[in-house]
Design an enzyme around this catalytic site. Structure first.
Site, PDB file in Angstrom:
ATOM      1  N   GLU A  75      97.389 -21.588  -2.700  1.00  0.00           N
ATOM      2  CA  GLU A  75      97.697 -21.470  -4.127  1.00  0.00           C
ATOM      3  C   GLU A  75      97.328 -22.727  -4.903  1.00  0.00           C
ATOM      4  OE1 GLU A  75     101.723 -20.164  -4.716  1.00  0.00           O
ATOM      5  OE2 GLU A  75     101.415 -18.336  -3.562  1.00  0.00           O
ATOM      6  N   LYS A 108     108.034  -9.431  -8.634  1.00  0.00           N
ATOM      7  CA  LYS A 108     106.604  -9.271  -8.347  1.00  0.00           C
ATOM      8  C   LYS A 108     106.300  -7.777  -8.478  1.00  0.00           C
ATOM      9  CE  LYS A 108     106.314 -12.854  -4.708  1.00  0.00           C
ATOM     10  NZ  LYS A 108     106.542 -13.042  -3.250  1.00  0.00           N
TER      11      LYS A 108
HETATM   12  C1  2PG Z   1     106.171 -16.047  -2.517  1.00  0.00           C
HETATM   13  C2  2PG Z   1     104.720 -15.797  -2.849  1.00  0.00           C
HETATM   14  C3  2PG Z   1     104.174 -16.822  -3.822  1.00  0.00           C
HETATM   15  P1  2PG Z   1     103.260 -14.394  -1.231  1.00  0.00           P
HETATM   16  O1  2PG Z   1     106.582 -15.970  -1.359  1.00  0.00           O
HETATM   17  O2  2PG Z   1     106.968 -16.271  -3.422  1.00  0.00           O
HETATM   18  O3  2PG Z   1     104.326 -18.145  -3.368  1.00  0.00           O
HETATM   19  O4  2PG Z   1     103.926 -15.759  -1.694  1.00  0.00           O
HETATM   20  O5  2PG Z   1     102.526 -13.838  -2.373  1.00  0.00           O
HETATM   21  O6  2PG Z   1     102.365 -14.758  -0.078  1.00  0.00           O
HETATM   22  O7  2PG Z   1     104.386 -13.490  -0.806  1.00  0.00           O
HETATM   23 MG    MG Z   2     108.748 -16.301  -1.978  1.00  0.00          MG
END
Ligand code: 2PG
Ligand code: MG
Length: 428
Positions: free
Chosen positions: A202, A334
């Site tokens: 990232e 998300k």
């Molecule tokens: C998280 C995300 C972003 P990933 O765990 O919060 O850092 O990671 O998209 O790999 O789940």
């Molecule tokens: Mg996380």
């Protein structure tokens, strides 16, 4: 009123920031309005996330794209894009599984978000304004990664995200300026120590450390080197992502070659909270460690923000349960964890009503898609997590928030430290 009937839906394969294929959806409306969105992809994924549909080779998205161009396009054609809840209900019904296993959440989230963009375009509004519906909004407090780790850095250290929050910033613009100083100071510290090894997934500096705690110590030094008072002006936020190295009450810190039980993990983290200026901790215990999350929140929830990511997977149902359990006091949102805009919003509404912190978040696999910046602002979520302060799939999002701040002009308000659920406690 513009005619917001969906006339055309197109799915296509595009590529993400790690060079893996992902799904883009494009939607056209009868009035000529248009919307487009791309699904992101996580690396440290919660076990209960909606399914990121991949082809038999494990990476391809041909099936997911075919689902957009086939059954989804057929089902949504003729529907009204301004009725987001109806669109998302239709996607959920068409999928027919509890976790988008048939259509793929990568297909549904791209379509759901593209619909939202098209509906905003039909009104001639930037997405955040369309979402705000005339209500006042705030630019979110950003949490920005300085060192990557965990699954985003080949497990070089166990902690996944070492981030900062510019608590003294009075505007989003100032928060970025402060963070830039910390980011570069951290790079200088790594260079001086002969440990500069590029960046993790990232954009955070590669975590060339001998222990997890050394990473936190270095972050504190970077904040001070940048000229800020650690904890007061710039504070630390950690994503432990404990599900990546713990399950069944057993945690294995690979870097340090030691194993801990749930109590041991809690103790270690409480020690860090005691010694370092940490204001937020994400997934401190594993997604299956409900008792551990409750214990940790009972011990630290009055002092720090405790975020459920893998633990909650943007599920209103799980947020509801965690509110009842006092298992955290903030939710990471998300959209691709649940697969639609409406389900993401439902999780946010519950969390907000409980007085929780709300953080709209990117994934580790990202693209130029800017939707989350508009969701965070238009929904007045209060906080935004995008990754680090490098690499254009990240910077595009920070820069979009700057444009929004400028667009709002004298009406621009910045959520700042008040977005954390515990500000009142800290101030007294
Ligand atoms: C998280 C995300 C972003 P990933 O765990 O919060 O850092 O990671 O998209 O790999 O789940
Ligand atoms: Mg996380």
């Amino acid at each position: 009123m513009p005619d917001t009937t969906i006339t055309r839906i197109t799915g296509r394969r595009v590529w993400d920031s790690r060079g893996w294929p992902t799904v883009e959806a494009e939607i056209e409306l009868a009035c000529g309005a248009h919307g487009r969105a791309i699904a992101p992809a996580g690396a440290s994924r919660g076990a209960r996330e909606a399914v990121d549909l991949r082809d038999a080779d494990g990476t391809g998205v041909k099936d997911a794209v075919a689902n957009v161009n086939g059954p989804i396009a057929t089902a949504l054609a003729g529907m009204d894009a301004s009725q987001q809840a109806d669109i998302d209900r239709a996607l959920i019904a068409l999928d027919g599984t509890p976790n988008k296993a048939r259509l793929g959440a990568n297909a549904t989230v791209a379509v759901s978000l593209a619909t939202l963009h098209a509906a905003a375009d039909a009104q001639g509004l930037p997405l955040f304004r369309y979402l705000a519906q005339g209500k006042p909004v705030r630019l979110p407090l950003p949490e920005i990664q300085i060192f990557g780790g965990g699954a985003h850095a080949g497990r070089r250290i166990d902690i996944q995200d070492l981030m900062v929050m510019a608590l003294a910033a009075k505007s989003f613009d100032e928060a970025l300026e402060m963070t830039a100083r910390v980011y570069h100071a951290a790079g200088e510290l790594m260079r001086d120590a002969g440990k500069l090894r590029g960046v993790a997934d990232e954009g955070g500096w590669w975590p060339e450390f001998g222990s997890n705690e050394e990473a936190i110590e270095t972050l504190v030094r970077a904040i001070a080197r940048a000229g800020f008072v650690p904890g007061d002006e710039v504070a630390i936020s950690l994503d432990i992502a404990a599900s990546e190295f713990g399950s069944g009450g057993h945690y294995r810190l690979g870097l340090e070659g030691r194993s801990l039980d749930s109590d041991g993990m809690c103790e270690m983290l409480l020690g860090w909270l005691h010694r370092y200026p940490i204001v937020s901790v994400e997934d401190p215990l594993a997604e299956d460690d409900r008792a551990g999350m409750m214990r940790f929140t009972a011990a630290a929830g009055q002092r720090v923000q405790i975020i459920g990511d893998d633990y909650l997977t943007t599920s209103a149902e799980r947020v509801q349960a965690a509110i009842a359990d006092h298992a955290c006091n903030a939710v990471l949102l998300k959209p691709n964890q649940c697969g639609t805009v409406t389900e993401t919003r439902a999780a946010l509404d519950l969390a907000k009503a409980a007085g929780w912190g709300c953080i709209v978040s990117a994934r580790s696999g990202e693209t130029e898609d800017l939707s989350i910046v508009h969701l965070a602002t238009g929904w007045d979520a209060g906080q935004l997590k995008v990754g680090s302060f490098a690499r254009s799939e990240r910077m595009a999002k920070w820069n979009e928030a700057l444009r929004i701040e400028e667009m709002l002009g004298i009406d621009a308000r910045f959520a700042g430290r008040a977005a954390l659920p515990l500000t009142k406690l800290w101030l007294c």
